[in-house]
Design a protein around this motif. Structure first.
Motif, short mmCIF file in Angstrom:
data_model
loop_
_atom_site.label_atom_id
_atom_site.label_comp_id
_atom_site.label_asym_id
_atom_site.label_seq_id
_atom_site.Cartn_x
_atom_site.Cartn_y
_atom_site.Cartn_z
N PHE A 1 10.33 -16.25 19.28
CA PHE A 1 10.35 -14.79 19.47
C PHE A 1 10.43 -14.08 18.13
O PHE A 1 11.45 -13.47 17.80
N ILE A 2 9.35 -14.15 17.37
CA ILE A 2 9.29 -13.44 16.09
C ILE A 2 8.10 -12.51 16.14
O ILE A 2 6.97 -12.93 16.32
N GLU A 3 8.38 -11.22 16.03
CA GLU A 3 7.33 -10.20 16.04
C GLU A 3 7.21 -9.63 14.63
O GLU A 3 8.20 -9.21 14.04
N PHE A 4 6.02 -9.61 14.10
CA PHE A 4 5.79 -9.00 12.80
C PHE A 4 5.51 -7.52 13.00
O PHE A 4 4.82 -7.13 13.93
N SER A 5 6.07 -6.69 12.13
CA SER A 5 5.93 -5.26 12.30
C SER A 5 5.69 -4.58 10.96
O SER A 5 6.21 -5.01 9.92
N LEU A 6 4.92 -3.49 10.99
CA LEU A 6 4.69 -2.70 9.77
C LEU A 6 5.96 -1.98 9.33
O LEU A 6 6.07 -1.56 8.19
N ASN A 7 6.90 -1.85 10.25
CA ASN A 7 8.15 -1.17 9.92
C ASN A 7 9.14 -2.08 9.19
O ASN A 7 10.16 -1.60 8.70
N ASP A 8 8.86 -3.37 9.15
CA ASP A 8 9.78 -4.30 8.50
C ASP A 8 9.74 -4.15 6.99
O ASP A 8 8.69 -3.87 6.40
N SER A 9 10.88 -4.40 6.38
CA SER A 9 10.94 -4.39 4.93
C SER A 9 10.35 -5.69 4.39
O SER A 9 10.09 -6.64 5.13
N ASP B 1 3.19 -3.40 -1.69
CA ASP B 1 1.81 -3.89 -1.67
C ASP B 1 1.74 -5.32 -1.15
O ASP B 1 0.88 -5.67 -0.36
N GLU B 2 2.67 -6.14 -1.62
CA GLU B 2 2.69 -7.55 -1.22
C GLU B 2 3.03 -7.68 0.26
O GLU B 2 2.46 -8.50 0.97
N ASN B 3 3.96 -6.84 0.75
CA ASN B 3 4.35 -6.86 2.15
C ASN B 3 3.15 -6.48 3.02
O ASN B 3 2.90 -7.10 4.07
N LYS B 4 2.38 -5.49 2.58
CA LYS B 4 1.20 -5.06 3.33
C LYS B 4 0.17 -6.20 3.40
O LYS B 4 -0.39 -6.49 4.45
N GLU B 5 -0.06 -6.85 2.25
CA GLU B 5 -1.01 -7.96 2.21
C GLU B 5 -0.54 -9.11 3.09
O GLU B 5 -1.31 -9.71 3.83
N MET B 6 0.76 -9.42 3.01
CA MET B 6 1.32 -10.51 3.81
C MET B 6 1.20 -10.20 5.30
O MET B 6 0.83 -11.06 6.09
N LEU B 7 1.49 -8.94 5.69
CA LEU B 7 1.40 -8.57 7.11
C LEU B 7 -0.03 -8.62 7.61
O LEU B 7 -0.27 -8.99 8.76
N ASN B 8 -1.00 -8.27 6.78
CA ASN B 8 -2.41 -8.38 7.18
C ASN B 8 -2.75 -9.82 7.54
O ASN B 8 -3.43 -10.08 8.53
#
Length: 196
Positions: free
Chosen positions: A99-107, A75-82
């Motif tokens: 070169f840092i890409e944020f991804s929904l697949n990341d842990s 849940d926290e990862n989802k909120e942080m990625l948003n």
């Protein structure tokens, strides 16, 4: 007299635009810093969730404890990625070489690590940006911008010259401009006489 007025106009234009660019970048960096610090509540949120559900767990059920912790991290990862996805255009504008890409697949751990590295870049940039305040008010920087105006115009058309090439091109452009202003009529008459 026209050249003096043009020079003074260009000087003030570059001086004011330098100040505006400095404070716009500073504003964006401070905004990013605030957003990153806002989303640093991760551990607190994980532990709040963890403590809230602690009473409903049998005393030595470590699997259930781990499941609750993992659920809180998701849940926290989802909120942080948003938050990070919304900030990504500003991050890419200010740090094109980061070169840092944020991804929904990341842990959770990968996202936290990327966030930490990006936050470090923001903090370093703020420190260097504060140091560069003196450069904004440096009159020689404005003179350099005026001198490099011909090569700057080329970059608007996608022609990027190197450091020394742009200086040579600018010097030649200014010299040719002065020669045409001074000897323009004589040069034009000479060229026309060649075709007679």
């Amino acid at each position: 007299m026209k050249f003096i007025i043009l020079f003074i106009g260009l000087y003030f234009f570059f001086f004011i635009s330098g100040i505006v660019k400095y404070f716009n970048k500073r504003k964006k960096l401070v905004y990013l810093k605030g957003q990153f610090e806002h989303s640093t509540i991760l551990k607190d949120e994980v532990f709040k969730f963890y403590e809230k559900n602690l009473d409903s767990i049998p005393e030595y059920d470590y699997d259930q404890l781990e499941d609750i912790q993992n659920e809180a991290k998701k849940d926290e990862n989802k909120e942080m990625l948003n938050i990070l996805f919304k900030l990504n255009p500003i991050i890419n504008e200010l740090f094109p070489d980061l070169f840092i890409e944020f991804s929904l697949n990341d842990s959770f751990y990968n996202t936290t690590d990327k966030k930490r590295r990006t936050y470090n870049s923001i903090m370093n940039s703020i420190n260097y940006h504060d140091k560069d305040l003196t450069k904004v008010f440096n009159p020689f920087k404005v003179l350099k911008n005026i001198f490099l105006l011909p090569s700057t115009i080329l970059t608007w058309f996608g022609i990027n010259l190197g450091k020394y090439t742009s200086r040579i091109f600018s010097a030649l452009s200014i010299a040719i401009g002065i020669m045409l202003k001074t000897y323009g009529d004589s040069i034009l008459n000479w060229v026309l006489s060649l075709f007679k």
